[in-house]
Design an enzyme around this catalytic site. Structure first.
Site, PDB file in Angstrom:
ATOM      1  N   THR A 130       0.825  -1.213   0.000  1.00 28.02           N
ATOM      2  CA  THR A 130       0.000   0.000   0.000  1.00 28.02           C
ATOM      3  C   THR A 130       0.862   1.268   0.000  1.00 28.02           C
ATOM      4  N   SER A 136      -6.571   0.590  -2.321  1.00 31.41           N
ATOM      5  CA  SER A 136      -7.365  -0.457  -2.986  1.00 31.41           C
ATOM      6  C   SER A 136      -6.850  -0.752  -4.394  1.00 31.41           C
ATOM      7  N   THR A 162       2.199  -3.000   8.522  1.00 30.67           N
ATOM      8  CA  THR A 162       2.256  -3.738   9.795  1.00 30.67           C
ATOM      9  C   THR A 162       3.682  -4.253  10.030  1.00 30.67           C
ATOM     10  N   CYS A 236       0.103 -13.371  -2.645  1.00 28.39           N
ATOM     11  CA  CYS A 236       0.456 -13.392  -1.210  1.00 28.39           C
ATOM     12  C   CYS A 236      -0.769 -12.999  -0.383  1.00 28.39           C
ATOM     13  N   LEU A 237      -1.532 -12.034  -0.888  1.00 31.29           N
ATOM     14  CA  LEU A 237      -2.721 -11.594  -0.151  1.00 31.29           C
ATOM     15  C   LEU A 237      -3.707 -12.743   0.038  1.00 31.29           C
ATOM     16  N   ASN A 238      -3.801 -13.639  -0.962  1.00 32.97           N
ATOM     17  CA  ASN A 238      -4.718 -14.788  -0.796  1.00 32.97           C
ATOM     18  C   ASN A 238      -4.408 -15.549   0.484  1.00 32.97           C
ATOM     19  N   GLU A 361      -6.143  -5.911   3.785  1.00 29.25           N
ATOM     20  CA  GLU A 361      -6.219  -7.134   2.963  1.00 29.25           C
ATOM     21  C   GLU A 361      -7.392  -7.073   1.990  1.00 29.25           C
ATOM     22  N   GLY A 362      -7.716  -5.858   1.528  1.00 29.98           N
ATOM     23  CA  GLY A 362      -8.859  -5.662   0.636  1.00 29.98           C
ATOM     24  C   GLY A 362     -10.069  -5.275   1.444  1.00 29.98           C
ATOM     25  N   THR A 363     -10.611  -4.087   1.148  1.00 28.58           N
ATOM     26  CA  THR A 363     -11.785  -3.616   1.894  1.00 28.58           C
ATOM     27  C   THR A 363     -12.995  -4.489   1.559  1.00 28.58           C
TER      28      THR A 363
HETATM   29  P1  TGC Z   1      -6.404  -7.397 -12.123  1.00 32.98           P
HETATM   30  O1  TGC Z   1      -6.204  -6.966 -13.548  1.00 32.98           O
HETATM   31  O2  TGC Z   1      -7.716  -7.920 -11.707  1.00 32.98           O
HETATM   32  O3  TGC Z   1      -5.286  -8.489 -11.769  1.00 32.98           O
HETATM   33  C1  TGC Z   1      -3.927  -8.285 -12.087  1.00 32.98           C
HETATM   34  C2  TGC Z   1      -3.289  -9.666 -12.156  1.00 32.98           C
HETATM   35  O4  TGC Z   1      -3.387 -10.288 -10.866  1.00 32.98           O
HETATM   36  C3  TGC Z   1      -4.159 -11.504 -10.955  1.00 32.98           C
HETATM   37  N1  TGC Z   1      -4.948 -11.569  -9.719  1.00 32.98           N
HETATM   38  C4  TGC Z   1      -4.658 -12.430  -8.732  1.00 32.98           C
HETATM   39  N2  TGC Z   1      -3.725 -13.377  -8.639  1.00 32.98           N
HETATM   40  C5  TGC Z   1      -3.690 -14.073  -7.484  1.00 32.98           C
HETATM   41  N3  TGC Z   1      -4.556 -13.853  -6.478  1.00 32.98           N
HETATM   42  C6  TGC Z   1      -5.504 -12.905  -6.538  1.00 32.98           C
HETATM   43  N4  TGC Z   1      -6.328 -12.710  -5.522  1.00 32.98           N
HETATM   44  C7  TGC Z   1      -5.585 -12.140  -7.709  1.00 32.98           C
HETATM   45  N5  TGC Z   1      -6.389 -11.125  -8.113  1.00 32.98           N
HETATM   46  C8  TGC Z   1      -5.991 -10.794  -9.349  1.00 32.98           C
HETATM   47  C9  TGC Z   1      -4.983 -11.351 -12.211  1.00 32.98           C
HETATM   48  O5  TGC Z   1      -5.354 -12.599 -12.746  1.00 32.98           O
HETATM   49  C10 TGC Z   1      -4.010 -10.622 -13.105  1.00 32.98           C
HETATM   50  O6  TGC Z   1      -3.058 -11.550 -13.550  1.00 32.98           O
HETATM   51  P2  TGC Z   1      -2.353 -11.390 -14.983  1.00 32.98           P
HETATM   52  O7  TGC Z   1      -1.477 -12.587 -15.090  1.00 32.98           O
HETATM   53  O8  TGC Z   1      -3.474 -11.345 -15.979  1.00 32.98           O
HETATM   54  O9  TGC Z   1      -1.597 -10.109 -14.922  1.00 32.98           O
HETATM   55  O10 TGC Z   1      -5.917  -6.189 -11.215  1.00 32.98           O
HETATM   56  P3  TGC Z   1      -6.596  -4.807 -10.857  1.00 32.98           P
HETATM   57  O11 TGC Z   1      -5.527  -3.774 -10.892  1.00 32.98           O
HETATM   58  O12 TGC Z   1      -7.825  -4.588 -11.714  1.00 32.98           O
HETATM   59  O13 TGC Z   1      -6.992  -4.989  -9.319  1.00 32.98           O
HETATM   60  C11 TGC Z   1      -7.854  -5.921  -8.871  1.00 32.98           C
HETATM   61  C12 TGC Z   1      -8.155  -5.729  -7.362  1.00 32.98           C
HETATM   62  C13 TGC Z   1      -8.891  -4.439  -7.105  1.00 32.98           C
HETATM   63  C14 TGC Z   1      -9.033  -6.901  -6.996  1.00 32.98           C
HETATM   64  C15 TGC Z   1      -6.834  -5.749  -6.560  1.00 32.98           C
HETATM   65  O14 TGC Z   1      -6.080  -4.627  -6.839  1.00 32.98           O
HETATM   66  C16 TGC Z   1      -7.059  -5.823  -5.081  1.00 32.98           C
HETATM   67  O15 TGC Z   1      -7.222  -6.923  -4.530  1.00 32.98           O
HETATM   68  N6  TGC Z   1      -7.048  -4.677  -4.349  1.00 32.98           N
HETATM   69  C17 TGC Z   1      -7.065  -4.670  -2.895  1.00 32.98           C
HETATM   70  C18 TGC Z   1      -5.681  -4.316  -2.386  1.00 32.98           C
HETATM   71  C19 TGC Z   1      -5.357  -5.026  -1.096  1.00 32.98           C
HETATM   72  O16 TGC Z   1      -5.956  -5.992  -0.715  1.00 32.98           O
HETATM   73  N7  TGC Z   1      -4.305  -4.563  -0.455  1.00 32.98           N
HETATM   74  C20 TGC Z   1      -3.817  -5.216   0.742  1.00 32.98           C
HETATM   75  C21 TGC Z   1      -2.451  -4.689   1.115  1.00 32.98           C
HETATM   76  S1  TGC Z   1      -1.581  -5.742   2.240  1.00 32.98           S
HETATM   77  C22 TGC Z   1      -2.399  -5.598   3.686  1.00 32.98           C
HETATM   78  O17 TGC Z   1      -3.420  -4.999   3.804  1.00 32.98           O
HETATM   79  C23 TGC Z   1      -1.808  -6.300   4.832  1.00 32.98           C
HETATM   80  S2  TGC Z   1      -2.666  -6.164   6.293  1.00 32.98           S
HETATM   81  C24 TGC Z   1      -1.737  -7.197   7.181  1.00 32.98           C
HETATM   82  C25 TGC Z   1      -2.149  -7.488   8.552  1.00 32.98           C
HETATM   83  O18 TGC Z   1      -1.786  -6.689   9.459  1.00 32.98           O
HETATM   84  O19 TGC Z   1      -2.741  -8.577   8.803  1.00 32.98           O
HETATM   85  P1  FAD Z   2      -8.890   3.530  -0.242  1.00 29.49           P
HETATM   86  O1  FAD Z   2      -8.422   2.576  -1.275  1.00 29.49           O
HETATM   87  O2  FAD Z   2      -8.595   4.962  -0.415  1.00 29.49           O
HETATM   88  O3  FAD Z   2     -10.463   3.328  -0.035  1.00 29.49           O
HETATM   89  C1  FAD Z   2     -11.267   4.220   0.722  1.00 29.49           C
HETATM   90  C2  FAD Z   2     -12.728   3.761   0.576  1.00 29.49           C
HETATM   91  O4  FAD Z   2     -13.107   3.823  -0.808  1.00 29.49           O
HETATM   92  C3  FAD Z   2     -12.922   2.296   0.992  1.00 29.49           C
HETATM   93  O5  FAD Z   2     -14.191   2.141   1.568  1.00 29.49           O
HETATM   94  C4  FAD Z   2     -12.879   1.553  -0.333  1.00 29.49           C
HETATM   95  O6  FAD Z   2     -13.541   0.296  -0.308  1.00 29.49           O
HETATM   96  C5  FAD Z   2     -13.590   2.558  -1.232  1.00 29.49           C
HETATM   97  N1  FAD Z   2     -13.254   2.356  -2.650  1.00 29.49           N
HETATM   98  C6  FAD Z   2     -12.044   2.465  -3.251  1.00 29.49           C
HETATM   99  N2  FAD Z   2     -12.133   2.165  -4.557  1.00 29.49           N
HETATM  100  C7  FAD Z   2     -13.433   1.861  -4.789  1.00 29.49           C
HETATM  101  C8  FAD Z   2     -14.160   1.429  -5.941  1.00 29.49           C
HETATM  102  N3  FAD Z   2     -13.570   1.249  -7.121  1.00 29.49           N
HETATM  103  N4  FAD Z   2     -15.480   1.174  -5.796  1.00 29.49           N
HETATM  104  C9  FAD Z   2     -16.102   1.301  -4.585  1.00 29.49           C
HETATM  105  N5  FAD Z   2     -15.462   1.699  -3.456  1.00 29.49           N
HETATM  106  C10 FAD Z   2     -14.138   1.964  -3.566  1.00 29.49           C
HETATM  107  N6  FAD Z   2      -0.964  -2.483   3.585  1.00 29.49           N
HETATM  108  C11 FAD Z   2       0.186  -3.141   3.257  1.00 29.49           C
HETATM  109  O7  FAD Z   2       0.635  -3.110   2.112  1.00 29.49           O
HETATM  110  N7  FAD Z   2       0.879  -3.845   4.190  1.00 29.49           N
HETATM  111  C12 FAD Z   2       0.464  -3.930   5.480  1.00 29.49           C
HETATM  112  O8  FAD Z   2       1.118  -4.591   6.289  1.00 29.49           O
HETATM  113  C13 FAD Z   2      -0.723  -3.234   5.857  1.00 29.49           C
HETATM  114  N8  FAD Z   2      -1.140  -3.235   7.160  1.00 29.49           N
HETATM  115  C14 FAD Z   2      -2.210  -2.458   7.534  1.00 29.49           C
HETATM  116  C15 FAD Z   2      -2.531  -2.338   8.888  1.00 29.49           C
HETATM  117  C16 FAD Z   2      -3.586  -1.533   9.272  1.00 29.49           C
HETATM  118  C17 FAD Z   2      -3.892  -1.361  10.718  1.00 29.49           C
HETATM  119  C18 FAD Z   2      -4.376  -0.876   8.301  1.00 29.49           C
HETATM  120  C19 FAD Z   2      -5.543  -0.040   8.709  1.00 29.49           C
HETATM  121  C20 FAD Z   2      -4.050  -0.978   6.965  1.00 29.49           C
HETATM  122  C21 FAD Z   2      -2.955  -1.751   6.566  1.00 29.49           C
HETATM  123  N9  FAD Z   2      -2.564  -1.839   5.214  1.00 29.49           N
HETATM  124  C22 FAD Z   2      -1.420  -2.513   4.859  1.00 29.49           C
HETATM  125  C23 FAD Z   2      -3.232  -1.025   4.225  1.00 29.49           C
HETATM  126  C24 FAD Z   2      -4.560  -1.593   3.731  1.00 29.49           C
HETATM  127  O9  FAD Z   2      -4.356  -2.692   2.906  1.00 29.49           O
HETATM  128  C25 FAD Z   2      -5.301  -0.463   2.998  1.00 29.49           C
HETATM  129  O10 FAD Z   2      -5.719   0.453   4.000  1.00 29.49           O
HETATM  130  C26 FAD Z   2      -6.496  -0.971   2.201  1.00 29.49           C
HETATM  131  O11 FAD Z   2      -6.064  -1.742   1.101  1.00 29.49           O
HETATM  132  C27 FAD Z   2      -7.395   0.186   1.722  1.00 29.49           C
HETATM  133  O12 FAD Z   2      -6.656   1.196   1.159  1.00 29.49           O
HETATM  134  P2  FAD Z   2      -6.875   2.726   1.625  1.00 29.49           P
HETATM  135  O13 FAD Z   2      -6.812   2.773   3.096  1.00 29.49           O
HETATM  136  O14 FAD Z   2      -5.912   3.555   0.852  1.00 29.49           O
HETATM  137  O15 FAD Z   2      -8.357   3.068   1.209  1.00 29.49           O
END
Ligand code: TGC
Ligand code: FAD
Length: 382
Positions: A130, A136, A162, A236-238, A361-363
């Protein structure tokens, strides 16, 4: 109260993991967690303790990792999060994000160097995906890696990371001429800094940091060579999302048990509040969602162990279980009345934590759109 016979579906080994982690949480986490939460600290030695229990990277095989089943790993996440989401987060980031990235995309030398000490909790990892302007939508990330001779030079900022400031190494995802790549960046590298984010009212027993990469030069051996494109960090997120599917049910269980106990002993109008139909309905609804969510986690875990859990199924389960856990926490809070707003009881701590779990890990909106796309065939992200 296991009305659906969940325990009977577990193997002896899975029950042993569950009981071991539950006992650890009861002895080590529960007596102090309210204080850690209030003070906003996470004791440093927890990492080594979790390592000793074999919980770090426990579902990975070889390189000092436990080789446990997905279900055993899920049960460990559930029990850790029944203590606190911050403790489960620590283990998730270490095992499912940082270690998994090296395990899946690293070469043998990288795995031999990093994974054994990470499994022991002696080396802590974090996962930087992030950015301030790209949460997101990580595809838009600005952090970039430029090749310079044999080295790579990284520039950019990662946000909300984190374990960031306690990490010995960061997995950093960056744009490059060859697409998004992952790098193992030792925290002592010149140009790498981590600064904690303060004033959180959620996940207070967890370190959250900003990472700055300012002409941060790493050797070619830092590149996770098999990572190529956004699919790498998303894979990795999976893993981590799967752990949350179970973990959220742990937080929910702690809230349910607290509310049940409280309702049986708190007397109003001459009777325990558990004697009132409205309270019983709340408790039954809580148990209903807890049972369904845990069965969903188990079904997903069995599919994962059989090699067949699709990312969209993980999204569906993360969406459901975190949403329902939060609802259970809110309902439990009402049963506790005014006591529910204090740290004397675990409920509001879990409730506040789950707000982060709903977002990271994805909203919930992103997971809704992922499932929506799967069932309609139409992408609605943009
Ligand atoms: P899109 O075009 O859909 O996909 C790009 C490429 O990725 C592949 N793909 C996946 N592969 C494995 N697992 C998944 N879940 C996958 N989802 C998509 C897809 O097939 C494609 O592959 P290729 O070979 O064709 O290039 O990508 P997009 O840019 O349209 O985005 C899709 C979206 C919105 C679903 C993705 O960006 C997303 O999941 N956004 C959420 C971001 C998120 O979850 N961030 C988390 C950050 S880490 C964190 O929060 C840690 S918290 C840790 C803690 O304290 O516990
Ligand atoms: P934004 O993406 O700005 O979203 C704000 C709001 O808009 C949300 O409700 C969202 O769902 C909505 N929104 C965005 N786009 C759309 C759309 N297209 N349609 C409808 N609604 C939409 N990240 C890491 O990489 N590593 C970590 O270790 C990690 N740890 C974290 C620990 C904590 C305590 C927290 C709070 C977050 C952490 N994150 C980490 C970040 C986390 O993954 C992001 O906060 C999350 O992916 C959302 O991103 P954002 O906060 O920028 O919100």
């Amino acid at each position: 109260m296991d009305l659906v016979g969940l325990a009977a579906q577990l193997s002896d080994e899975e029950r042993l993991v569950r009981d071991t982690v539950r006992a650890y949480v009861q002895a080590r986490v529960l007596p102090s967690i309210a204080e850690w939460f209030e003070e906003g600290v996470l004791p440093r030695d927890l990492g080594v303790e979790l390592g000793r229990l074999g919980l770090l990277g426990m579902h990975l095989s070889g390189y000092g990792c436990g080789g446990a089943s997905a279900v055993a790993y899920g049960l460990a996440c559930l029990e850790l999060e029944a203590g606190d989401s911050g403790i489960r987060s620590f283990a998730s980031v270490q095992g499912s994000l940082a270690m998994y990235a090296i395990y899946r995309y690293g070469d043998d030398a990288q795995k031999r160097q990093w994974l054994p000490p990470m499994a022991r909790g002696e080396v802590i990892g974090c996962f930087g995906l992030t950015e301030p302007d790209f949460g997101s939508n990580p595809a838009g990330m600005r952090t970039h890696a430029k090749r310079d001779g044999d080295d790579w030079v990284l520039n950019g900022t990662k946000m909300w990371i984190t374990n960031g400031s306690i990490a010995d190494c960061a997995i950093v995802w960056a744009q490059s001429d060859s697409g998004i790549r992952g790098f193992i960046v030792p925290a002592k590298t010149r140009g790498f800094t981590a600064k904690d984010i303060h004033r959180k009212l959620s996940l207070r027993a967890s370190v959250t940091s900003e990472l700055v990469l300012d002409d941060c030069r790493v050797p070619a051996t830092a590149l996770l060579a098999a990572s190529n494109g956004l699919a790498a960090p998303l894979s990795c997120l999976n893993e981590a999302r799967y752990g949350i599917v179970w973990g959220a049910m742990g937080a929910a269980r702690a809230c349910y048990e607290t509310a049940l106990e409280y309702a049986k002993t708190r007397v109003q109008f001459g009777r325990p509040i558990a004697a009132y139909q409205l309270t019983q309905q709340k408790l039954v609804n809580m148990l209903l969602e807890l049972s369904k969510g845990t069965l969903l986690a188990l079904t997903l875990g069995r599919a994962k162990d059989a090699g067949g859990a699709q990312p969209v199924a993980v999204s569906l389960a993360k969406l459901n279980n975190v949403r329902e856990a939060l609802q259970i926490a809110r309902e439990a809070r009402t049963i506790l009345g005014a006591n529910g707003v204090t740290l004397e009881y675990p409920v509001i701590r879990h409730m506040n934590n789950l707000e982060s779990v709903l977002t990271y890990e994805g909203t919930s909106e992103m997971h809704t759109l992922i499932v929506g796309k799967a069932i309609t065939g139409i992408e609605a992200f943009a």
